[in-house]
Scaffold this motif. Sequence first.
Motif, PDB file in Angstrom:
ATOM      1  N   GLY A 173      -0.167 -23.132 -38.542  1.00 40.08           N
ATOM      2  CA  GLY A 173      -0.677 -23.453 -36.952  1.00 40.08           C
ATOM      3  C   GLY A 173      -0.043 -22.665 -36.015  1.00 40.08           C
ATOM      4  O   GLY A 173       0.338 -21.527 -36.052  1.00 40.08           O
ATOM      5  N   SER A 174       0.511 -23.269 -34.823  1.00 44.85           N
ATOM      6  CA  SER A 174       1.025 -22.766 -33.585  1.00 44.85           C
ATOM      7  C   SER A 174       2.360 -23.164 -33.397  1.00 44.85           C
ATOM      8  O   SER A 174       2.803 -23.240 -32.554  1.00 44.85           O
ATOM      9  CB  SER A 174       0.116 -23.352 -32.292  1.00 44.85           C
ATOM     10  N   TYR A 175       3.189 -23.143 -34.655  1.00 43.24           N
ATOM     11  CA  TYR A 175       4.406 -23.597 -34.560  1.00 43.24           C
ATOM     12  C   TYR A 175       5.269 -22.185 -34.892  1.00 43.24           C
ATOM     13  O   TYR A 175       5.320 -21.412 -35.654  1.00 43.24           O
ATOM     14  CB  TYR A 175       4.769 -24.296 -35.787  1.00 43.24           C
ATOM     15  N   ASP A 176       6.403 -22.105 -33.804  1.00 39.75           N
ATOM     16  CA  ASP A 176       7.527 -20.949 -34.177  1.00 39.75           C
ATOM     17  C   ASP A 176       8.501 -21.510 -34.958  1.00 39.75           C
ATOM     18  O   ASP A 176       8.565 -22.652 -35.027  1.00 39.75           O
ATOM     19  CB  ASP A 176       8.118 -20.548 -32.790  1.00 39.75           C
ATOM     20  N   ARG A 177       9.344 -20.710 -35.664  1.00 34.34           N
ATOM     21  CA  ARG A 177      10.517 -20.895 -36.121  1.00 34.34           C
ATOM     22  C   ARG A 177      11.515 -21.265 -34.872  1.00 34.34           C
ATOM     23  O   ARG A 177      12.159 -20.377 -34.569  1.00 34.34           O
ATOM     24  CB  ARG A 177      11.130 -19.954 -37.299  1.00 34.34           C
ATOM     25  N   GLY A 178      11.737 -22.383 -34.428  1.00 39.96           N
ATOM     26  CA  GLY A 178      12.410 -22.850 -33.441  1.00 39.96           C
ATOM     27  C   GLY A 178      13.814 -23.096 -33.656  1.00 39.96           C
ATOM     28  O   GLY A 178      14.244 -24.070 -34.335  1.00 39.96           O
ATOM     29  N   HIS A 179      14.685 -22.440 -32.954  1.00 45.86           N
ATOM     30  CA  HIS A 179      16.101 -22.463 -33.307  1.00 45.86           C
ATOM     31  C   HIS A 179      16.550 -23.789 -32.502  1.00 45.86           C
ATOM     32  O   HIS A 179      16.153 -23.841 -31.523  1.00 45.86           O
ATOM     33  CB  HIS A 179      16.854 -21.154 -32.528  1.00 45.86           C
ATOM     34  N   GLN A 180      17.654 -24.500 -33.255  1.00 45.37           N
ATOM     35  CA  GLN A 180      18.085 -25.583 -32.217  1.00 45.37           C
ATOM     36  C   GLN A 180      19.415 -24.842 -31.658  1.00 45.37           C
ATOM     37  O   GLN A 180      19.673 -25.005 -30.300  1.00 45.37           O
ATOM     38  CB  GLN A 180      18.490 -26.703 -33.235  1.00 45.37           C
ATOM     39  N   LEU A 181      20.351 -24.296 -32.344  1.00 46.78           N
ATOM     40  CA  LEU A 181      21.274 -23.394 -31.623  1.00 46.78           C
ATOM     41  C   LEU A 181      20.775 -22.104 -31.504  1.00 46.78           C
ATOM     42  O   LEU A 181      20.248 -21.364 -32.330  1.00 46.78           O
ATOM     43  CB  LEU A 181      22.472 -22.954 -32.709  1.00 46.78           C
ATOM     44  N   TYR A 231      19.620 -19.220 -39.938  1.00 45.62           N
ATOM     45  CA  TYR A 231      19.363 -20.088 -41.295  1.00 45.62           C
ATOM     46  C   TYR A 231      18.344 -21.001 -41.052  1.00 45.62           C
ATOM     47  O   TYR A 231      18.105 -21.559 -40.002  1.00 45.62           O
ATOM     48  CB  TYR A 231      20.473 -20.667 -41.540  1.00 45.62           C
ATOM     49  N   MET A 232      17.569 -21.244 -42.141  1.00 45.80           N
ATOM     50  CA  MET A 232      16.556 -22.203 -42.208  1.00 45.80           C
ATOM     51  C   MET A 232      16.973 -23.445 -41.866  1.00 45.80           C
ATOM     52  O   MET A 232      16.090 -24.612 -41.113  1.00 45.80           O
ATOM     53  CB  MET A 232      16.004 -22.251 -43.612  1.00 45.80           C
ATOM     54  N   SER A 233      18.355 -23.937 -41.913  1.00 42.15           N
ATOM     55  CA  SER A 233      18.826 -25.203 -41.424  1.00 42.15           C
ATOM     56  C   SER A 233      19.001 -25.434 -40.175  1.00 42.15           C
ATOM     57  O   SER A 233      19.020 -26.506 -39.456  1.00 42.15           O
ATOM     58  CB  SER A 233      20.169 -25.510 -42.203  1.00 42.15           C
ATOM     59  N   ASN A 234      18.665 -24.134 -39.393  1.00 36.42           N
ATOM     60  CA  ASN A 234      18.805 -24.473 -38.002  1.00 36.42           C
ATOM     61  C   ASN A 234      17.472 -24.479 -37.102  1.00 36.42           C
ATOM     62  O   ASN A 234      17.125 -24.167 -36.141  1.00 36.42           O
ATOM     63  CB  ASN A 234      19.479 -22.938 -37.445  1.00 36.42           C
ATOM     64  N   MET A 235      16.539 -24.470 -38.318  1.00 35.81           N
ATOM     65  CA  MET A 235      14.805 -24.300 -37.721  1.00 35.81           C
ATOM     66  C   MET A 235      14.289 -25.661 -37.729  1.00 35.81           C
ATOM     67  O   MET A 235      14.365 -26.424 -38.587  1.00 35.81           O
ATOM     68  CB  MET A 235      14.329 -23.301 -38.586  1.00 35.81           C
ATOM     69  N   THR A 236      13.287 -25.644 -36.784  1.00 31.36           N
ATOM     70  CA  THR A 236      12.266 -26.706 -37.066  1.00 31.36           C
ATOM     71  C   THR A 236      10.953 -26.027 -36.598  1.00 31.36           C
ATOM     72  O   THR A 236      10.893 -25.052 -35.855  1.00 31.36           O
ATOM     73  CB  THR A 236      12.503 -27.790 -35.941  1.00 31.36           C
ATOM     74  N   PRO A 237       9.803 -26.458 -36.963  1.00 32.55           N
ATOM     75  CA  PRO A 237       8.509 -25.900 -36.547  1.00 32.55           C
ATOM     76  C   PRO A 237       8.259 -26.478 -34.979  1.00 32.55           C
ATOM     77  O   PRO A 237       8.131 -27.823 -34.937  1.00 32.55           O
ATOM     78  CB  PRO A 237       7.657 -27.023 -37.509  1.00 32.55           C
ATOM     79  N   GLN A 238       8.278 -25.810 -34.060  1.00 30.72           N
ATOM     80  CA  GLN A 238       8.305 -25.798 -32.701  1.00 30.72           C
ATOM     81  C   GLN A 238       7.197 -25.208 -32.048  1.00 30.72           C
ATOM     82  O   GLN A 238       7.096 -24.047 -32.314  1.00 30.72           O
ATOM     83  CB  GLN A 238       9.565 -25.480 -31.920  1.00 30.72           C
ATOM     84  N   LEU A 239       6.098 -26.080 -31.439  1.00 24.79           N
ATOM     85  CA  LEU A 239       4.945 -25.469 -30.562  1.00 24.79           C
ATOM     86  C   LEU A 239       5.529 -24.171 -29.766  1.00 24.79           C
ATOM     87  O   LEU A 239       6.385 -24.199 -29.240  1.00 24.79           O
ATOM     88  CB  LEU A 239       4.458 -26.495 -29.742  1.00 24.79           C
ATOM     89  N   ASN A 240       4.745 -23.030 -30.351  1.00 26.96           N
ATOM     90  CA  ASN A 240       5.164 -21.967 -29.677  1.00 26.96           C
ATOM     91  C   ASN A 240       5.113 -21.848 -27.989  1.00 26.96           C
ATOM     92  O   ASN A 240       6.092 -21.281 -27.423  1.00 26.96           O
ATOM     93  CB  ASN A 240       4.095 -20.533 -30.055  1.00 26.96           C
ATOM     94  N   ARG A 241       4.371 -22.630 -27.405  1.00 29.95           N
ATOM     95  CA  ARG A 241       4.197 -22.882 -25.833  1.00 29.95           C
ATOM     96  C   ARG A 241       5.092 -23.614 -25.335  1.00 29.95           C
ATOM     97  O   ARG A 241       5.231 -23.669 -24.124  1.00 29.95           O
ATOM     98  CB  ARG A 241       2.898 -23.330 -25.465  1.00 29.95           C
TER      99      ARG A 241
END
Length: 399
Positions: free
Chosen positions: A233-241, A258-268
């Motif tokens: 979908g429209s989700y980026d690999r969103g960094h938390q750090l 690292y994948m542990s720092n990622m969440t599916p985050q809307l690109n916009r």
Amino acid sequence: MIFISKNKVSIPISLCIIALILCISACSNNDSNGGDLSQSGEAYWKISSTVKSASGSSAIIITGTPGTIWNAEITEGTTWCSCSSNDLTLSSKSGEIKEGLNILYVYYNSNTSKEQRIAKISLQFADQAAKVFDLVQLSESQQNLPAFKLWAEIPAPKENTSYQYVTHYALLNDKTIRNYSICFDKTKKAALWVAYPIHSAYLGSVKRTDRWAFDPIIPQSYQADCTIRSYGGSYDRGHQLPSADRDATDEMNAQTFYMSNMTPQLNRLNQDMWAKLEAKVRANNCSDTLYVVTGAYFGAGATTTTDGAKNTVPVPTNYFKVLLRTKSGKTGKNIKDCSDSELISIGFWVDHKSYGNIEPPKSICTSVADIESKTGFTFFPQVSSSVKQQNNPSQWGIN
């Protein structure tokens, strides 16, 4: 003898030929000797200097002037570390930098002991001084827990069988320092919070590495697989750090992927308002250190998407950040030694939606105490509840 004439100056052509030969010879010698003198190389771990307990391989990326000779030797850890997958006794390797990708692979056996172990790899380019790389292999049960009562940014721990607490370390000026810590929820395939300090020591000019990889400490089966492609979908690999908060060294930056720092985050959201919020937070770094916790919240009505391997993963309903620092930024004190009047804090609660490409609005600003009540976590346990009641956006550059 034949002469050539130009502007009434006659030069024996034989002398011209001799001069030309000397020039060619000199240029050739300069190319050879000068090339040796200008030869140089750089090297860094592809992902991290820390690896899990299972057997495997890690890689050192080598860059520099093509033709530069390099020599590598494992000086410690030769009983379990090797330069060859076929010959476990091979402790040294040499090569020449070529155009394109140059990699030195380091192979290691399983660590079945109860203690972590360290191998040392010495790498030297031409006549440069040797650089020593530490390869840290964790023990089977090791988790690299955060220093809960020591580091000001670490929230109080919560007992939950689904949680795994991890700290990642990196080398900076030949010293091992903390990079960031996480509370990873295995059922969400994401970190519920990522805690980290921001200081000029962590900020530099290293380019974004984009080395998407699994966290070596967390079992791979619990992590979203977006190492090759992003979420559906429209989700980026969103960094938390954010990657930009860790550009002092290549290793520090690579660990943010690292994948542990990622969440599916809307690109916009990720590329617009959230990115501006990250920049605003970074601008508040100070000599005393800015302490940050970024988190993902999975509230009622949370939906799902897929990771890059088509596995189902939950989507956060909200994101948050909580910040703490000294008011002046230059007290020279530890947080625990500061009075309430010397400290400032703020929280940001963000709905998972597009806000448009705008600066962070005041509507997302709240107190740390409010985010504690929303998430159930206790942030900045070294400071009083009155400090965590603050909500003064202008103090943080938000108008």
